[in-house]
Motif scaffolding. Structure first.
Motif, mmCIF file in Angstrom:
data_model
loop_
_atom_site.group_PDB
_atom_site.id
_atom_site.type_symbol
_atom_site.label_atom_id
_atom_site.label_comp_id
_atom_site.label_asym_id
_atom_site.label_seq_id
_atom_site.Cartn_x
_atom_site.Cartn_y
_atom_site.Cartn_z
ATOM 1 N N LYS A 292 0.807 -1.150 -0.010
ATOM 2 C CA LYS A 292 -0.183 -0.019 0.059
ATOM 3 C C LYS A 292 0.889 1.298 -0.009
ATOM 4 N N ASP B 251 2.164 5.144 0.350
ATOM 5 C CA ASP B 251 1.871 6.244 1.441
ATOM 6 C C ASP B 251 0.993 7.283 0.760
ATOM 7 N N GLN B 252 1.530 7.815 -0.435
ATOM 8 C CA GLN B 252 1.026 8.966 -1.165
ATOM 9 C C GLN B 252 -0.462 8.370 -1.584
ATOM 10 N N THR B 253 -1.205 9.459 -1.985
ATOM 11 C CA THR B 253 -2.693 9.362 -2.531
ATOM 12 C C THR B 253 -2.790 10.349 -3.567
ATOM 13 N N THR C 91 -6.196 6.032 -2.277
ATOM 14 C CA THR C 91 -5.194 5.379 -1.941
ATOM 15 C C THR C 91 -4.700 4.190 -2.731
#
Length: 151
Positions: A73, A75-77, A98
């Motif tokens: 996953k 961290d940045q969106t 996400t």
């Protein structure tokens, strides 16, 4: 109101899976309300849904396959604001997506969309992905966060 969403960079060897989206499910049922475009698999998170479950559900809906393994996953969106027409139809003003890196483990014979929002599914070589993507926010995210880190 902010719409929570998930998306995936689905990789297999040096290719990335893209889907051809022909409409937004939450805006209206009118095809002319949305210009068809290639994008990474993405979709909304249901109330109370865990992000990992949401991306696997979205992948099944958009590709018909369950042959996926979550790698990471990010961290940045990806964040953007909706057009007024979409906001009026849904109440959402912004979306925060996400993103995940996911490995496709299948043989591609199982790829068939279960969703009328998707008209085609295609793997594209990592060097050609930018030729397909329409959203500037998604293009920038791919360049900045993933292009060099996926392989």
């Amino acid at each position: 109101m902010i719409r929570r969403a998930v998306g995936a960079f689905v990789v297999q060897k040096d290719e990335i899976l893209l889907v051809h989206k022909v409409k937004r499910s939450e805006a209206t049922n009118e095809l002319d309300s949305f210009r068809a475009e290639w994008d990474f698999p993405k979709g909304g998170v249901k109330n109370g849904e865990i992000l990992e479950a949401a991306i696997l559900r979205e992948l099944f809906e958009e590709t018909g396959s369950t042959a996926y393994q979550i790698i990471k996953k990010l961290d940045q969106t990806i964040c953007f604001s909706f057009e007024a027409r979409f906001t009026a139809a849904t109440g959402y003003t912004r979306q925060v997506t996400t993103m995940f890196i996911i490995e496709y483990t299948g043989d591609r014979t199982d790829l068939k969309s279960q969703d009328d929002e998707i008209s085609a599914i295609q793997f594209v070589h990592k060097d050609k992905v930018l030729d397909y993507l329409g959203h500037e926010e998604t293009r920038a995210f791919y360049i900045t966060n993933c292009y060099f880190n996926l392989y």
